[in-house]
Every structure is written in C-alpha cells, then in structure tokens.
Design a protein around this motif. Sequence first.
Motif, mmCIF file in Angstrom:
data_model
loop_
_atom_site.group_PDB
_atom_site.id
_atom_site.type_symbol
_atom_site.label_atom_id
_atom_site.label_comp_id
_atom_site.label_asym_id
_atom_site.label_seq_id
_atom_site.Cartn_x
_atom_site.Cartn_y
_atom_site.Cartn_z
ATOM 1 N N LYS A 1 0.740 -1.184 -0.088
ATOM 2 C CA LYS A 1 -0.009 0.070 -0.057
ATOM 3 C C LYS A 1 0.913 1.203 -0.110
ATOM 4 C CE LYS A 1 -3.933 2.192 2.491
ATOM 5 N NZ LYS A 1 -4.670 1.889 3.710
ATOM 6 N N HIS A 2 0.845 2.074 -1.130
ATOM 7 C CA HIS A 2 1.550 3.240 -1.146
ATOM 8 C C HIS A 2 0.859 4.642 -0.999
ATOM 9 C CE1 HIS A 2 5.137 4.959 -3.831
ATOM 10 N NE2 HIS A 2 4.846 5.478 -2.609
ATOM 11 N N ALA A 3 0.987 5.196 0.014
ATOM 12 C CA ALA A 3 0.323 6.424 0.007
ATOM 13 C C ALA A 3 1.225 7.398 -0.392
ATOM 14 C CB ALA A 3 0.255 6.746 1.926
ATOM 15 N N LEU B 1 -2.813 7.818 -3.264
ATOM 16 C CA LEU B 1 -2.927 6.546 -2.906
ATOM 17 C C LEU B 1 -3.180 5.222 -3.725
ATOM 18 C CD1 LEU B 1 -2.887 4.664 0.062
ATOM 19 C CD2 LEU B 1 -5.464 4.819 -0.285
ATOM 20 N N HIS B 2 -2.317 4.144 -3.692
ATOM 21 C CA HIS B 2 -2.356 3.015 -4.623
ATOM 22 C C HIS B 2 -1.921 1.848 -3.934
ATOM 23 C CE1 HIS B 2 1.413 4.824 -5.702
ATOM 24 N NE2 HIS B 2 1.649 3.541 -6.018
ATOM 25 N N TYR B 3 -2.061 0.766 -4.804
ATOM 26 C CA TYR B 3 -1.633 -0.580 -4.192
ATOM 27 C C TYR B 3 -0.561 -1.060 -5.205
ATOM 28 C CZ TYR B 3 -5.050 -0.229 -0.483
ATOM 29 O OH TYR B 3 -5.793 0.296 0.281
ATOM 30 N N ASP B 4 0.647 -1.456 -4.767
ATOM 31 C CA ASP B 4 1.547 -1.783 -5.770
ATOM 32 C C ASP B 4 1.608 -3.485 -5.914
ATOM 33 O OD1 ASP B 4 2.567 0.440 -7.144
ATOM 34 O OD2 ASP B 4 3.376 0.894 -4.902
ATOM 35 N N LEU B 5 1.094 -4.133 -6.599
ATOM 36 C CA LEU B 5 1.267 -5.689 -6.983
ATOM 37 C C LEU B 5 2.434 -6.023 -7.645
ATOM 38 C CD1 LEU B 5 -0.001 -8.465 -6.972
ATOM 39 C CD2 LEU B 5 -1.141 -7.919 -9.207
#
Length: 201
Positions: free
Chosen positions: A37-39, A43-47
Amino acid sequence: MAAKLNDYNRKRNFRRTSEPKGDLKKGRNGRLYVIQKHAAQQLHYDLRLELDGVLLSWAVPKGPSLDPSEKRLAVHVEDHPLEYADFEGTIPEEDYGGGTVMIWDRGEWEPLEDNPKKAYERGKLKFRLRGERLKGVWDLVRFRSKDDEEGKNWLLIKEKDEEARSSEETNVVEDFSFSVTTGRSIEEITEEAGSGKKESR
Ligand code: MN
C-alpha cells in the motif's frame, strides 16, 4: 537482462531514499508475491510478482477486489528488485514515489500457464495467489486503448472460485488497513520513520 532494473535505479536517488538499490538476481526462480500500500500523492496498491530475478510491478489505484465483476485498473510500472518486497517505510516527499509504503500482503504466486514469461509478454497472466490476505485464482490482462500507446494499462480480475466474494459482502482493501508484517497503520509507519526509529526490513 542486466538492463532490467535500469529504469528503477534511474528514477531514484539512493543517497536520499531508504528504498533498496537492487541488483538482478540471476538464476533465482522463486515465486515471491507482495502488495504494498503506497500512500503517495495518490494512494495506490503496488502488486509485485517475482519472475526471472525481478519483481514485475503494477500500480493498482483502487487496490484488489475479491469481486469477479470488479475489474481493477493495474498500471504497469518498472521492474523492482527482489529486496523491495521487504521495504516498509517512507520515501522523501519530493522524490519519485514520495510517501509511505506499507507491506499489505505477501506470500507466493503460482503461474497457471506453462510459460509465464511468454504469457506475461503476450499480456495475459493467470495465477494463483497464496498470500495471507489474498488467495485463489486471479488474472492480469493487458488492454489496448488510444491514450495508452505504450500498453501500460492492464486489468486485475478475481476469477470465480471459492475465494471470490461479492463487493456487497466484503471490501478487502477496507477490511485490512494494517501492515501484514508489522501490524502498523500508514500513520504509524510515517511517524516512526519521522522520529528516526529504525524502519522495518
Ligand atoms: Mn507505488
């Protein structure tokens, strides 16, 4: 092959950021899986999925959904070093990706195609996740659109299986708001980095 992490290294100033400066791990054939999880500014989620010595990476603005009818945009980004899977901490605000990074899920992935490298290059990966939070079968599918000539836009889709849930039933991104490795919130990770405590590795 050696050029694989050039984009990653070029975008970062390692005298400033505490992110790892990674090298290609040749000959390693592991199947590490992580979502961070990258604020950042947004904000996004790095897979990230390990393949051929690096972590293939996609930024998922809304994060994963367990609902097969919710296709989530996954923007392909530069390969990351394997060490990145252990990174939880902060990136200086003014730097590339500035903000706080939390290890949201981790485990292993299993490609369901005979040749995952070819499947990836063709833009369609089917795989099983064995994370602590995400499990079951998922698809990553590249799609073409006019405003995306480089082909960076993919979709992350949960397949219908025993791990699927309707969005009315559950929202996995909201259900789990703490680090899977340290139990910390984004705010706690940010504060502890700011107060000079050693960051979790
Ligand atoms: Mn990111």
